[in-house]
Each structure stands twice: as C-alpha cells, then as structure tokens.
Design a protein around this motif. Structure first.
Motif, mmCIF file in Angstrom:
data_model
loop_
_atom_site.group_PDB
_atom_site.id
_atom_site.type_symbol
_atom_site.label_atom_id
_atom_site.label_comp_id
_atom_site.label_asym_id
_atom_site.label_seq_id
_atom_site.Cartn_x
_atom_site.Cartn_y
_atom_site.Cartn_z
ATOM 1 N N SER A 71 0.823 -1.201 0.000
ATOM 2 C CA SER A 71 0.000 0.000 0.000
ATOM 3 C C SER A 71 0.861 1.257 0.000
ATOM 4 C CB SER A 71 -0.928 -0.025 1.215
ATOM 5 O OG SER A 71 -1.745 1.123 1.205
ATOM 6 N N SER A 89 1.217 4.196 -2.966
ATOM 7 C CA SER A 89 1.024 5.624 -2.677
ATOM 8 C C SER A 89 2.233 6.445 -3.098
ATOM 9 C CB SER A 89 0.769 5.833 -1.178
ATOM 10 O OG SER A 89 -0.442 5.234 -0.806
ATOM 11 N N GLU A 93 -4.893 -3.112 -2.395
ATOM 12 C CA GLU A 93 -3.778 -2.565 -1.619
ATOM 13 C C GLU A 93 -2.858 -1.682 -2.464
ATOM 14 O OE1 GLU A 93 -1.886 -5.964 0.235
ATOM 15 O OE2 GLU A 93 -3.845 -6.691 0.891
#
Length: 163
Positions: free
Chosen positions: A15, A19, A109
């Motif tokens: 995750s 990002s 995710e």
C-alpha cells in the motif's frame, strides 16, 4: 536498475509503495502468476506488462496457491526461488508473494493503474475484472499467444529423461 534482492517486497509494504509511486507520477502495472519454471512465455508476458506503464509489480502465487491451482507435485521451485527468478527479469521492478487464490486484495492494496493478464484470458474473463472496474483499474491482455506452458515443458523434460 534495482538489484534483484531489492525488488522483493513484503506484503505489508504494498500500500505504501503504491502511494509513493502514484505521488511520484508513476503509472503502476500489476501482473501476476505462479511462474513455476520460468520460460519464454513468462518473459514475454512480463515485458508486455511493463510496456503498459512505468513500474511493474509482480504478484507471485505462494506455494500453497500453486499447489491448489496446479495440483500435486507443484510447484517445482519454492516461492523464494520463483520470486528470485522473476525479480531477475529486467522489466520487473518489484515482486510480492501472495497466498490468496486471486489478486483482488493486491489490487485493493496497490491500486495500480493497469492490471495485466496473459493471453489465456480476455478482458471479460479476468477473474478480478469486477474489482478492477470498481477501483478504476484498466485491464490489459499482454504477452504472446498461449503457446508456452510449464506443464508441457515438464512433460518434455520427463520424456527426455526416460529416452
């Protein structure tokens, strides 16, 4: 180019990685598979997947998943060996091992821009199509036609051993 060992990431990093890559403006592609006995079809699939974006993350089925999908005697190589081989492919940026039967959780995710599948699928038959659609992830069919098979390769090796 990242060294093979640094390409292997833990599941709990996925995750954060997604990002960071999105914040850097990178187009993320997720490909997945068992990759038991890496062959030319796998390499072409991975190259095709990488061509869909800037960063290729490969989800590798855990040993228990391969056993469930492929049957007794599989995988031939354990998940750590398979992950190291996939990580050695130039087009691959990251490899993560997953135990689930499909990559729905990885899609949630990582949140890639593209989910790449091999030519044994169509966009309509990809098992994770519904979740990909709900997350705004484009599904791409990549690689060459399904003319390569680990099962066939293993049969050829077994036959040659007995000749």
């Amino acid at each position: 180019m990242r060294q093979s060992a640094s390409k292997l990431i833990e599941r709990d990093e996925l995750s954060r990685l997604g990002s960071e890559l999105r914040a850097a403006g990178k187009k993320i592609v997720l490909a997945n598979g068992c990759f038991d006995i890496l062959h030319v079809g796998h390499v072409r699939y991975l190259a095709g997947a990488r061509a869909e974006g800037d960063v290729l993350v490969v989800g590798l089925n855990a040993d228990t998943g391969v056993q469930g999908l492929k049957g007794p005697g599989r995988p031939v190589l354990n998940e750590q060996a398979r992950a190291a081989l996939v990580a050695a492919v130039r087009e691959v940026d990251y490899v993560v091992i997953f135990p689930e039967p499909n990559v729905e959780a990885l899609l949630s995710e990582l949140r890639p821009h593209v989910h790449a599948k091999g030519t044994d699928y169509t966009v309509e038959t990809v098992p994770e199509k519904a979740i990909a659609d709900s997350l705004g992830i484009r599904v791409a069919i990549v690689g060459d036609s399904k003319g390569h098979s680990t099962c066939e390769l293993l049969q050829t090796v077994r036959k040659a051993r007995h000749e």
